[in-house]
Every structure is written in structure tokens, then in C-alpha cells.
Design a protein around this motif. Sequence first.
Motif, PDB file in Angstrom:
ATOM      1  N   GLU A 123       9.710  -2.663   0.683  1.00 51.71           N
ATOM      2  CA  GLU A 123      10.378  -1.527   0.043  1.00 51.71           C
ATOM      3  C   GLU A 123      11.550  -2.025  -0.813  1.00 51.71           C
ATOM      4  O   GLU A 123      11.732  -1.595  -1.959  1.00 51.71           O
ATOM      5  CB  GLU A 123      10.892  -0.538   1.093  1.00 51.71           C
ATOM      6  CG  GLU A 123      11.623   0.648   0.467  1.00 51.71           C
ATOM      7  CD  GLU A 123      12.587   1.358   1.405  1.00 51.71           C
ATOM      8  OE1 GLU A 123      12.450   1.214   2.630  1.00 51.71           O
ATOM      9  OE2 GLU A 123      13.485   2.057   0.907  1.00 51.71           O
ATOM     10  N   ARG A 127      12.063  -1.473  -4.860  1.00 56.23           N
ATOM     11  CA  ARG A 127      13.237  -0.810  -5.443  1.00 56.23           C
ATOM     12  C   ARG A 127      13.978  -1.749  -6.390  1.00 56.23           C
ATOM     13  O   ARG A 127      14.406  -1.342  -7.468  1.00 56.23           O
ATOM     14  CB  ARG A 127      14.171  -0.319  -4.326  1.00 56.23           C
ATOM     15  CG  ARG A 127      13.590   0.840  -3.532  1.00 56.23           C
ATOM     16  CD  ARG A 127      14.597   1.383  -2.508  1.00 56.23           C
ATOM     17  NE  ARG A 127      13.989   2.421  -1.689  1.00 56.23           N
ATOM     18  CZ  ARG A 127      13.890   3.714  -2.048  1.00 56.23           C
ATOM     19  NH1 ARG A 127      14.388   4.119  -3.195  1.00 56.23           N
ATOM     20  NH2 ARG A 127      13.316   4.590  -1.249  1.00 56.23           N
ATOM     21  N   HIS A 128      14.114  -2.992  -5.993  1.00 58.86           N
ATOM     22  CA  HIS A 128      14.807  -3.947  -6.851  1.00 58.86           C
ATOM     23  C   HIS A 128      14.030  -4.164  -8.147  1.00 58.86           C
ATOM     24  O   HIS A 128      14.595  -4.186  -9.246  1.00 58.86           O
ATOM     25  CB  HIS A 128      15.008  -5.266  -6.098  1.00 58.86           C
ATOM     26  CG  HIS A 128      15.781  -6.280  -6.869  1.00 58.86           C
ATOM     27  ND1 HIS A 128      17.055  -6.037  -7.341  1.00 58.86           N
ATOM     28  CD2 HIS A 128      15.450  -7.526  -7.293  1.00 58.86           C
ATOM     29  CE1 HIS A 128      17.483  -7.112  -8.009  1.00 58.86           C
ATOM     30  NE2 HIS A 128      16.533  -8.021  -7.996  1.00 58.86           N
ATOM     31  N   HIS A 129      12.724  -4.269  -8.005  1.00 63.27           N
ATOM     32  CA  HIS A 129      11.907  -4.500  -9.202  1.00 63.27           C
ATOM     33  C   HIS A 129      12.009  -3.335 -10.184  1.00 63.27           C
ATOM     34  O   HIS A 129      11.980  -3.536 -11.407  1.00 63.27           O
ATOM     35  CB  HIS A 129      10.442  -4.692  -8.802  1.00 63.27           C
ATOM     36  CG  HIS A 129       9.541  -4.913  -9.977  1.00 63.27           C
ATOM     37  ND1 HIS A 129       9.348  -6.144 -10.559  1.00 63.27           N
ATOM     38  CD2 HIS A 129       8.818  -4.037 -10.731  1.00 63.27           C
ATOM     39  CE1 HIS A 129       8.544  -6.018 -11.593  1.00 63.27           C
ATOM     40  NE2 HIS A 129       8.208  -4.745 -11.722  1.00 63.27           N
ATOM     41  N   LEU A 130      12.138  -2.130  -9.654  1.00 64.44           N
ATOM     42  CA  LEU A 130      12.136  -0.951 -10.528  1.00 64.44           C
ATOM     43  C   LEU A 130      13.523  -0.597 -11.047  1.00 64.44           C
ATOM     44  O   LEU A 130      13.709   0.469 -11.642  1.00 64.44           O
ATOM     45  CB  LEU A 130      11.534   0.251  -9.778  1.00 64.44           C
ATOM     46  CG  LEU A 130      10.054   0.128  -9.414  1.00 64.44           C
ATOM     47  CD1 LEU A 130       9.604   1.350  -8.604  1.00 64.44           C
ATOM     48  CD2 LEU A 130       9.189  -0.026 -10.660  1.00 64.44           C
ATOM     49  N   HIS A 141      11.592   8.373  -4.378  1.00 69.81           N
ATOM     50  CA  HIS A 141      10.938   8.341  -3.061  1.00 69.81           C
ATOM     51  C   HIS A 141       9.421   8.128  -3.204  1.00 69.81           C
ATOM     52  O   HIS A 141       8.858   7.186  -2.650  1.00 69.81           O
ATOM     53  CB  HIS A 141      11.233   9.668  -2.352  1.00 69.81           C
ATOM     54  CG  HIS A 141      10.711   9.790  -0.966  1.00 69.81           C
ATOM     55  ND1 HIS A 141      11.518   9.766   0.156  1.00 69.81           N
ATOM     56  CD2 HIS A 141       9.459   9.949  -0.488  1.00 69.81           C
ATOM     57  CE1 HIS A 141      10.790   9.912   1.241  1.00 69.81           C
ATOM     58  NE2 HIS A 141       9.535  10.018   0.873  1.00 69.81           N
ATOM     59  N   VAL A 144       8.226   4.790  -5.033  1.00 66.60           N
ATOM     60  CA  VAL A 144       8.234   3.614  -4.161  1.00 66.60           C
ATOM     61  C   VAL A 144       7.073   3.693  -3.171  1.00 66.60           C
ATOM     62  O   VAL A 144       6.358   2.708  -2.930  1.00 66.60           O
ATOM     63  CB  VAL A 144       9.595   3.501  -3.428  1.00 66.60           C
ATOM     64  CG1 VAL A 144       9.579   2.328  -2.459  1.00 66.60           C
ATOM     65  CG2 VAL A 144      10.735   3.348  -4.436  1.00 66.60           C
ATOM     66  N   LYS A 145       6.878   4.898  -2.657  1.00 68.50           N
ATOM     67  CA  LYS A 145       5.771   5.098  -1.715  1.00 68.50           C
ATOM     68  C   LYS A 145       4.423   4.806  -2.383  1.00 68.50           C
ATOM     69  O   LYS A 145       3.555   4.148  -1.795  1.00 68.50           O
ATOM     70  CB  LYS A 145       5.826   6.562  -1.254  1.00 68.50           C
ATOM     71  CG  LYS A 145       5.075   6.887  -0.011  1.00 68.50           C
ATOM     72  CD  LYS A 145       5.509   8.281   0.455  1.00 68.50           C
ATOM     73  CE  LYS A 145       4.460   8.957   1.254  1.00 68.50           C
ATOM     74  NZ  LYS A 145       4.872  10.335   1.620  1.00 68.50           N
ATOM     75  N   LEU A 148       3.938   1.040  -2.794  1.00 69.73           N
ATOM     76  CA  LEU A 148       3.610   0.420  -1.507  1.00 69.73           C
ATOM     77  C   LEU A 148       2.172   0.752  -1.109  1.00 69.73           C
ATOM     78  O   LEU A 148       1.426  -0.112  -0.632  1.00 69.73           O
ATOM     79  CB  LEU A 148       4.586   0.893  -0.423  1.00 69.73           C
ATOM     80  CG  LEU A 148       6.031   0.391  -0.567  1.00 69.73           C
ATOM     81  CD1 LEU A 148       6.941   1.086   0.455  1.00 69.73           C
ATOM     82  CD2 LEU A 148       6.120  -1.123  -0.393  1.00 69.73           C
ATOM     83  N   ILE A 158       6.430   6.719   6.427  1.00 68.95           N
ATOM     84  CA  ILE A 158       7.596   7.005   5.588  1.00 68.95           C
ATOM     85  C   ILE A 158       7.934   8.474   5.696  1.00 68.95           C
ATOM     86  O   ILE A 158       7.064   9.341   5.685  1.00 68.95           O
ATOM     87  CB  ILE A 158       7.319   6.604   4.119  1.00 68.95           C
ATOM     88  CG1 ILE A 158       7.206   5.084   4.026  1.00 68.95           C
ATOM     89  CG2 ILE A 158       8.412   7.129   3.195  1.00 68.95           C
ATOM     90  CD1 ILE A 158       6.685   4.576   2.723  1.00 68.95           C
TER      91      ILE A 158
END
Lengths: 161, 262, 789
Positions: A123, A127-130, A141, A144-145, A148, A158
Motif C-alpha cells: 500500500e 501511494r508513494h508511486h502515485l 482510497h 489504491v485498492k 492492489l 480493506i
Amino acid sequence: MTKVSMTVNGRTVSGEAEGRTLLVQFLREGLGLTGTHVGCDTSQCGACVVHVNGQMVKSCTVFAQDVAGADVRTIEGMANADGSLSVLQQAFQDHHGLQCGYCTPGMVMSAAALLKDNPKPTEVEVRHHLEGNICRCTGYHNIVKAVLAASGQDVSKIAAE
Amino acid sequence: MHNFDFVKPSTIAEAVSALSHEGAQALSGGQTLIPTMKQRLAAPGTLVSLTGIAEMQGVCLGDGGLHIGAATPHAVVAREAKAHYPALASLAAGIGDPAVRNRGTIGGSLANNDPAACYPSAVLASGATIVTNTRTIGADDYFQGMFTTALHDGEIITSVVFPIPEKAAYVKFDQPASRFALTGVFVAKYAGGVRVAVTGASQDGVFRWREAEAALTANFSPAAVSGLTVDSRHMIADLHGTPAYRANLVKVLTGRAVAAAS
Amino acid sequence: MPKDGGIGASTKRREDVRFLTGKGRYTDDINIRGQLYAHFIRSQVAHGTIRKIDTRDAEAMPGVVKVFTSADFTGVGGIPTGWQVTSRDGQPMLEPKHPVLAEGKVRHVGDPIAVVVAETLEQARDAAEAVEIDIDELPAVMDMKAAIQGGPLVHDEIGSNLCYDWGFVEENKAAVDEAFRNAAHVTTLELVNNRLVANPMEPRVAVGDYEDHSGQHTLYTTSQNPHVIRLLMGAFVLSIPEHKLRVVAPDVGGGFGSKIYHYAEEAFVTKAAQILKRPVKWTSSRSEAFMSDAQGRDHVTRVELALDADHNFTALRCETYANMGAYLSTFAPCIPTWLHGTLLAGNYKTPLVYTNVKAVFTNTVPVDAYRGAGRPEATFQLERVIDKAARELGVSPVELRRKNFIQPDQFPYQTPVAVVYDTGNYQATLDKLLELSDHAGFEARAAESKARGKLRGFGLAHYIEACGIAPSNLVGQLGARAGLYESATVRVNATGSITVFTGSHSHGQGHETTFAQVISEMIGIDASQVEIVHGDTSNTPMGMGTYGSRSLAVGGSAMVKATNKIINKAKKIAAHLMEASEADIELKDGKFTVAGTDKEKSWVDITLAAYVPHNYPLESMEPGLEETAFYDPSNFTYPAGAYGCEVEVDPETGKVTICSFTAADDFGNVVNPMIVEGQVHGGLAQGIGQAMLENCVFDENGQLLSGSFMDYAMPRADDVPFYSVDHSCATPCTHNPLGVKGCGEAGAIGSPPAVVNAVIDALHRGGFTHVTHIDMPVSPSRVWQAMQG
């Protein structure tokens, strides 16, 4: 004007470009590929992300002439050959990873680049990549889901499934 | 933006020649220059792209340390410097965002010398050497205040040579909007002593925090800097932090960089 | 279990496929043959007198067709305001003219002065640099209190910077003052509700087209409400009758309020296309958006809460300065008044409330509704002052709220601020929140944080909002210049499929999916047989659009009403075909049956009969199956909920990290849980953005310091956590047919005070007890500064 040729979504294309013509303008105005969007003018929002020679770049911050001859992929080239949604695109729909749709092409292109290099991101890594892709609708939310889930990970635990 | 002629030489010699013309400007990754041109704040007559010059690309070990071609994108440095100089690789991996890292280059960052850019701190803390088409410039001579460097008109950075430290770390505190460094501290421990370079904080651009260097050379531990004070005069004041706040960050981040150094 | 595609099912969105494949059609994707490009030249100073505009050199430049100034718009009206507020003294608000292009003066950075129209956009931009503009800069008035105490006048002709001075409830003022005199405890808090920029990811775009032979105008625009634009621009600005003006809002990339309003650029391209007899396109850059899109919030407030010895709230008194910016945007006057003052009772029994709101003109970008619009400002001051009171009294913020809640058996509840809440159960959402956020485990988590050198805090906030905007007769009395009903036409096609034309507009909310779910449920046909059409005044009935969490509550209700008309008529047809009494006809799962018999007709049998009326009661009924309904709500809806935030503060840097965010909402009934949760997620990110990151700042000269994403901090994926959201504590709305309340704004309303309360809690637990408030955004620098004392 200079004639610029490149490969876009597997097709060789060419068009006229001034020195100042940005890749995103070449795609949108020259080739009519309006799936790539412009959301800012400071290279922050990522709505314009495309792949150039397999790497994600912000097409609003690259001159068309600088990527002459390159292999470019846009959101229009991301579905499966039969036209069905790719695994990643399908995950965005399945997990409601988009609302107004404006940032979506850039998000998909960015996430696709991540999964190519890192097939099972955490996760935190997603988030860091985006961080260079701004979405104002989803609160991230479900984006990211979706990423994944597209990587084959179980997202059922989640919150707010 | 204003229109211009676009040229893309494939050798340094061609690039130097192209840049000798009136109104010509070098374009590296363009991640800062292009937004600036959109605002019509820069209007070159000719833009000379350096991204097609093979001899300016790549990361390799050589005389004096790690050689990085000036047109090497951040993402490549993040990947290829990792085994040799992990702190530098980690810095590169934290610049901008992944798309920016695929275009932005070390040479472009150093030529621009944004006071909040990350690379200047690594160069200065490492005592790196800037190699241009005509000469070599030591890091201590290169940075001359925000957006100001020792480069002459038409001079191109071709590579940067980083001596590899025993230990080093870069700790960056993000400006929340731009994700540039609100303050970033690079600490590098060499046999000859410790160097500490700070970016994002000063109106004069990247600088060495000499008191911390002396303290850390004597005792390389976070405790060594805890008693120091940072002069907040000349620190940047903006929406995101006061001079006092930046001065605090300099100290806190230095301690954290020491703790993280490997 | 809800049936797939029906009410209550998390049906996947049909919109998504086009957006995921790059096939969305946004306004900037529209290019009309022969189109010209407009570039606006905007003021670089906040206040000044225009001495001269010389366009001659620019007009001689390559590709330039014409350079427009206000001289070309002399016969054109100003941009109108849709709401009139009356001051305490009975006088109407001051309403200065808002010209399409600046006339004589510029009043904010970004105020449009001239427009270059050229064959290409770059030619227009190149020529803009050749337009010579001579402006005598005047002192800018930026501070609201200074503005009404003799500061420079933004509009000389109205003689004051005070737009209105509103008191509510004015009749309660003396009683409120008396309650404060008798209070056992009074808590006072001064705060700023920071100015925000909506920043939908799609910047605004407008394309004007004109057909000379017919006099037909078409405007393609990034709007949340195309009919409102047609009405305002047609009737008040350009004098174009509705039948000659078509407004189309195709796919729109988010709005959050900023695309409600009628903007000068829309009027410009429409008029310029007529003058030049060619289509004219304007696309905003993001930088331009920062100085031309209406902004949000910007209140400076003093709030006081009176309590008795038993900690019952006895009165609330507030004074707010509300920034209007340099001009009145479309709904600006009603935001700090009727959408703010009426919510100050919150979830509580506070018997007396008085608020005074002074709306002020300054040399800044106009301010109007932004997601939540007035209700976030009300919620923030109320939930912050309650938290402060609890701290002062040494009682639990949770229990202080619980003690003062309106009780479940008190509904309908008449508040002291005019509105009547129809339903609610605030205890239930609070209990749900405490459960979902594992409040019982908080102390253990705080200890774990402390072991890592971090300060952990928990913040609670309750909210209530008035949504489903709005009863027309009521808002008419309050100063609205428009009705706020919604409309729908349900067209049943001959072979049974259905096309719904709705006045609601979807720009991320997923109406194309959810509205079809409602129809599918009502008639029993598959949702795939239902198409939702919106966004074009040429084919949809007059509708008021999408804002104020109103689409399903008002637009959905109109659709239900029209569908009920369809069902009634279809039953009559079925009764005729089956030779039965209409009263005996039942519709279930798309089949018409006669009660007590085995007679049956399919949905398609009936729809075909309606359009091929060979065996049909033509003497008593018209053929066809198409109905239109307008729905005007009898009350607002009142979504409410409890929000909890856990943060960690890094005491060395002041950086706040959100560890968890939990939302327990009461939205009444829910049509598509997946979409509702998505709406909450998005609202939470915007509220967290306001609380921690976003701030629109001008310097003392009116220059915009946060004019791009380089300085205006938008929430990013790594700024926020996964959220925990719940909407199971539902008390259905009592007065609309679906029992729905609306969910679009809740997240942005309830989250800012929860975040700030959590930060203050963390600091107190860490021993920084002198910190009673930090203004938003609670940036690292501000938190660290507050800790220094």
C-alpha cells in the motif's frame, strides 16, 4: 513546423509540430487522442501521463520533437486486443477507482508503470508511486485498492469493502 | 509559450556548437524549464536538447568515485547508483514523482540550482566534482547562490563525479505542495571528515553547515548536533515555513540523517 | 440481498468504460470546424484604474482576428447574482455590477481586461503580449475588518465594502445575550476558516458557436447545471431567449461547486462567436483557474458557547466576517447566511442561537460555494468550540456531545435556527463511530506512539447538513432568485427500453448508473434497458442541476414521480388488454398480472401497445408512454454523522500524520453503497486537505501567493490513509419518495474539525496544554510554532 513521426499505440504516425509543441498537444490536437488530459501547467497533476519507450512521463512536460521516433503508449492503447478492459482497467471499475474520470487516464498509465516494475507493491509503495497523480474525487482510497487488486492481492480486508 | 527552434544534437561537440548561437539554451529533462517557459518567463530562440547525447548518459565507477552522466535521469541514478552510493540513489528516488524522475536529470538540476532542489545537497556534501565540456569545478566553488552557479554561458555539465563516503544519508522534509525540499540535509562521512549540506532552507541556496561538520567529525552521532543552534537569519520565509521553522528542521534532519547514515 | 442493478446494490458504474479507455468527451475534447481560440488578458494587480488599452499592435499580429475589451460589451448585462440577502436594518445587500470584461477598474488579480481571439491559441497568447494596458495601481483592500473600517473601496459606486450585515435569528439576540449573562461557563474561540480553491482536475472550458441563418447559439461548457447557465446568461447577460440558446455540459471533470456559477468566459465565447460568426473556444490553464474560478470558505469567526452548571448548552453566539472577494459570484450571498446560520444548532439541543454575518468586498478572487458551502464553516466553529469547552471543563468531549444531543424521540425537531430536522439518531452514529474506530483501544495505541516519540490524539466531530436543496417557496422568501426543484422526463420506448432525461448533471457522481438502478427497481426491468441522459438543455427538461447533495434527493424524486406516472398509465393499458379492473393490476419483476388470476402481460406487451395502439382505449387515453415530472421538496434533507480521526504528531517537526479516519454517516436510504462510500472518501480527502494542507493566500498587495500546485497543497495519495466508512445507522428521510438524504458533501463537512480536534488532543496529551487552537491548515510549521508557545 517540423514533421515528427513516432509510434503511438503500435501505429506509426506523423504530424507537424512547432518547437514548442508539447507531446500532449501532438497527441490531443494532432492525432485526436483526447484521452490524455491536461490538468495543470506545472507538471504536478499527472493527468497527462503516457508511456514513452515504456516509461511513464508527463506528456505536458515533454516536447513532441524531443520524443520523435519514440514508442508512445496512451490510455487509448491500454485495453486488451479484443477491446475488453485490461486487468488494471477492470480493477478500477470493479473497485470504483474513478469518479469524474478526468485524472483516470493518467492514473491508469502511472499505475501500469508501477506494476510493470513492481508486480506486488505494498500500500505504501502504491501511494508513494502515485504522488505525482492528483485526484480530487476519490480520496485515493479506491484507486489504491484497485491497484492492489490488479496486482492480484487480496483487498477484501480493506476498510469499507 | 514563445516558439523556438528545437535541435537535438547527438554529441557534446554538436551541443556546444549549437549553444554558441545567440538566444540558444540547453534543455535537459525540462521538468523545470518547460513549466517556466509555459509561464513565458523564459523565451529561448533555440532549445538544444541534451537528452540524445549518449556520452552524457549512465552511472559507472571510475577515477575519483561514482561518475554520473549529466543527462542521466533521476530514475536511472536511483537504480544504478544503489549498490555504490545508496544515499545518493535514495535521494534520486525521492525527487519529484516517478514521471518527473524518468525525465529530469542530474545535470539539469545542478545547472538550475533551485534553492529547494535535492541534488545540490548531495554534490556539496560529497565534495563532488562537476565536469563540464571545458573544465572541472569543485562543489565548493560551483554553487553561488540560488539559481546561480559557476557555469558560463554555453557551458554544459557533462558529468558529475562523487567520491564515495564511508557512510551517508539524505533526509528530506517535503514542501507539501511541490514536494521539493522544504528543507533537506545530506550528511556524508569521509575518512577526512564529515560534510553536511543543507538545501531548501537558505536564501543563498544550498550551504554547508560547518558547525555540524566539526561536531560530527569529532563524534558521528545524532547527539553531537543536538546542542548546536542554527542561525535562522538568511533562512527562507514563505507560505510553508518561517526562518525559525527551517532552522529547526536543519537541526532535526541533520540528527536524523546521522542516525540513518549507512 | 438487493437484486443486481436495483436499489441497494453496489452496481459497477457504466460510465467507467469510456473514462478508462480514453473515450470520455470533455468540453476541451470538442473542436468545431473553423474554431478560433480566445486568450484572456487578466489583471496582474489587485486594484487599479484602467487608463488605456491599446490593441492596435496586437490586432496586426499573425492570426489575430480581434482583440475585445469592455467597449465591445457595452450592450451586455453584468454577471448576475442568484440570491439577495437582507441586512439587519432591512436594507437589501449591496450588489455592484460584475462586468464580463473589466470596466474602468480592475478589482482582483485575474480580473479579465481584454481577450485576444486568434486562429491558434499560441497566436492569441503571442499577441496578448502586444496589447498595451496602462493601469494606475490603487491600494488593495485585503483584510475584511479593515475593509469595512474605511479601507479603499472595491466598488466606488456603492460607497461601502460591506455587502450586508445579517443577523440570525435577530429576534433571539436579546435572549441569547441574556443566556450568556446567566451562563455558568462560557467558552470563546476565534478562528479562521481558510480560503480554498476547488480545483476540480478538469479546468474550465467554454466553446461558443453561432448559427447565423437561424440565430441559434450553442455554448459547450464545464458546468454542473447547464439550464442555470442558460437562464442566467440568456436572460440577464446576453438577452438571448431560451429557444435560441442551447447549453451543453458534456462529461465534466469534477466541480465541487466551482462549476455551478455563470462565469464571464461563458458569456464571452457565446457573444464573440456571434460577433465573429465563427466558433470561439477558451480553455483555462490551471494558473488561470487559481485566479478566475470562484473560491471557497474564507470566514473569520468569533464563536461563544454558553453552558449551565450541568454542562447543558444554553446558547451559541457567533460573529463572522465572510469574504465575498471582489464581485458577488452566483450564489455567494447565501453561503455564509442561509447555508451557514441555519446549521448552527448542529446535532444539539442548544435552545438559543444568534449569529451575525458581515459579508465584505475585498480585492480578491470571488468566493462562493465549495463542497459543503457554509455547512463546513458552521460545523467547524461549533465542533471546535465544543471540544474547547470540554477541555476547559475537564469533561470528555464525547460525553459532552452525547449529553447535549437532540434525542431520537424528539424528531421532527424544530431548531432555533428556522429549520426542522425530520429524522436522525446521533447517539447511534456516535456509538458506531466509537466501535469502528476501536476507541476503547486508543490509550494503548497512544502509549505505543509515545514509545516511538510521537504524540497521538483522537478527535471527534459531529455534523449535520441541510441538503436536498431546496423547497422553492421557502428559499424564495429567503432571497433566492430561482426555484430549486428538479425535473425528469421518462421516455419509455416502444420495445420497452427507457430513456430518462434528467435535469441533474453527473460529473463524477455516477447518475448514469444509480438513476438506472432506481428505474430498474421500480419497473422490474434490467438496468441495462435504461439510459440516463443529462447535460444538454436541448433535450432535457428545465432542471436546476447538481450541487448541495441534491441529485438523488430532488432529481431522483422527480424521476420517481415521473416513473410512477408511467406505471399508472401502463397499468391502465394492461387493464384494458387483460380486460380487468385497473385496481387489480399488479406490476412485479417487469410483469403485469391481474390479482387472483393467472393473466399476465409483459412490460414489452404494454409498451408496444402504447406505441402501436391497435387494441387501445384511444377514447380515454393518449397513445405513447412518456411522462415528465417536476419535484419540489417540502423540506431539506438532514444527513448527519460522527467522524473520528486519530493522528500522530511528530514533536520535533510538527508534522501531523493521519493514522486512521472513521466516518459513521446517516444518509437515510442508499441506492448504491459503493458509490456512496466513494463520495464520502472524496469528501474526506477534501476536508483533510482543508484541515492539513490547502490554503489560498494573497499578500498584502493582493498578489496570489498560492497560485499553482507548487504552492497550493493538494492532498496526494500518500497524505491520506484508507478510510473506514459506514452508513448503516440510517434514518430514512421522511419526505421524499426514496427516503434518501444525500451524501456528496458530508465528508468535507465533518472532517476538518475532527482533524484539528485530534491535533489539539495530541498536543495536550504531549504536555503542550497551552495550545487551545491552531488555524487550518494545521501545517507542520504552524503546529511546531504553536508548540513553541
